[in-house]
Design an enzyme around this catalytic site. Structure first.
Site, mmCIF file in Angstrom:
data_model
loop_
_atom_site.group_PDB
_atom_site.id
_atom_site.type_symbol
_atom_site.label_atom_id
_atom_site.label_comp_id
_atom_site.label_asym_id
_atom_site.label_seq_id
_atom_site.Cartn_x
_atom_site.Cartn_y
_atom_site.Cartn_z
ATOM 1 N N GLU A 93 71.863 4.563 7.366
ATOM 2 C CA GLU A 93 71.988 4.796 8.804
ATOM 3 C C GLU A 93 70.711 5.328 9.432
ATOM 4 O O GLU A 93 70.352 4.955 10.555
ATOM 5 C CB GLU A 93 73.160 5.747 9.072
ATOM 6 N N HIS B 224 85.997 8.770 8.597
ATOM 7 C CA HIS B 224 86.250 7.569 9.382
ATOM 8 C C HIS B 224 86.938 7.881 10.706
ATOM 9 O O HIS B 224 87.150 6.970 11.494
ATOM 10 C CB HIS B 224 87.137 6.595 8.599
#
Length: 332
Positions: free
Chosen positions: A67, A136
């Site tokens: 990321e 998540h």
């Protein structure tokens, strides 16, 4: 542009994301989509499905699982005039890229004294409710609202998703675009085919009311509207304001609604402590204290790690708990 009398199609929220990306990639060759599995696989939620076939692997780039590298590369592209749209698979995976976002993307314009801007839109599915594993389901929008130089957008309908995403991609500054995945496919709406924008920084009154103002955004908008409709049967007329853009926040809309009602509740799924409800309440205290008739209530997630599976429904605000919060403000 006006969307009246334009041809439309019935889309879910995630389809509106894809439609917005397609429209901007077709309009401007500097728009590039990048991220983990966004190309051949079409993204984990299929938000980029078909874009790779249409625009090729130089404009729809499958990246490594890194990321920081995804966002860092996108910042370099943006600094030199491109308009990258990196996807982070889930907002809870953004933490490795946090340094790139706050230390570089948010500061590039001021650091370079205006020589460079950073027209970057970081997309991420966000929020809970889909029975996902750890990291998540977080709702940490306050992280990004706290950072000067970033704009933060959370849509709640398909039509506005496309318009807000289009506006974000065209914006000269970095935008964190958080997509509430709980409502990715929960309903459809007529969405114009042609590109259009919804202005960043403007809230929308979803339901007019006179007794209490309820401020919310994202996936919490629908249960809040449901609660407001049910309370109308009890004689409580709640106004529901969807903020849509959290930074810059539409303080005028907050003030105008509160002046009308004198009472308020704030609904968000993020934890209570340090959540944006506190900022909204502070704005009310500073701007319209003399109109206030009751303490402002907060209906939020809890100050605990986001729970798994069995407890998820207890964590997220739902209509019954939202109604209790609104009643508390009204009955004080």
């Amino acid at each position: 542009m006006s969307t009246q009398d334009a041809s439309t199609q019935s889309l879910t929220l995630v389809q509106a994301v894809r439609d917005g990306l397609y429209g901007e990639m077709e309009r401007n060759e500097d728009v590039i989509v990048m991220g983990e599995d966004v190309g051949k696989n079409g993204g984990v939620f299929r938000a980029t499905q078909g874009l790779h076939e249409e625009f090729g692997d130089e404009r729809v780039v499958d990246t490594p699982l890194a990321e920081s590298g995804i966002v860092g590369t996108a910042i370099g592209m943006a600094a030199y005039g491109m308009r990258p749209v990196p996807e982070i698979q889930f907002s809870g995976f953004m933490y490795p890229a946090f340094d790139q976002i706050v230390s570089h993307a948010a500061r590039l314009r001021t650091r370079s004294r205006g020589r460079y801007s950073c027209p970057l839109t970081v997309r991420a599915p966000y929020g809970g409710g889909i029975r996902a594993p750890e990291h998540h389901s977080e709702s940490k929008e306050a992280f990004y609202v706290h950072e000067a130089g970033l704009k933060v957008v959370v849509p709640s309908t398909p039509r506005e998703t496309k318009g807000l995403l289009t506006a974000a991609i065209r914006d000269p500054d970095p935008v964190i675009f958080l997509e509430p995945k709980l409502i990715y496919r929960s309903f459809r709406e007529e969405v114009p085919d042609d590109p259009y924008t919804v202005e960043l920084g403007e809230a929308k009154v979803r339901r007019e009311g006179s007794d209490v103002s309820v401020f919310t955004w994202g996936a919490m908008t629908r249960p809040t509207l449901e609660a407001a409709e049910e309370l109308s049967e009890e004689g409580i007329d709640a106004e529901v304001v969807d903020l849509r853009t959290l930074s810059p926040m539409d303080t005028d809309a907050i003030v105008d609604s509160f002046k009308k009602t004198g009472r308020a509740a704030v609904v968000h799924e993020a934890p209570k402590t340090g959540g944006l409800a506190g900022e909204i309440i502070a704005t009310i205290q500073e701007e319209v204290l003399l109109y206030q008739e009751a303490p402002v209530t907060r209906v939020t997630g809890f100050d605990v790690p986001y729970p798994l599976y069995a407890l998820e429904d207890y964590y997220l605000p739902e209509p019954a708990r939202i109604k209790d919060g609104i009643r508390e403000a009204v009955e004080f």
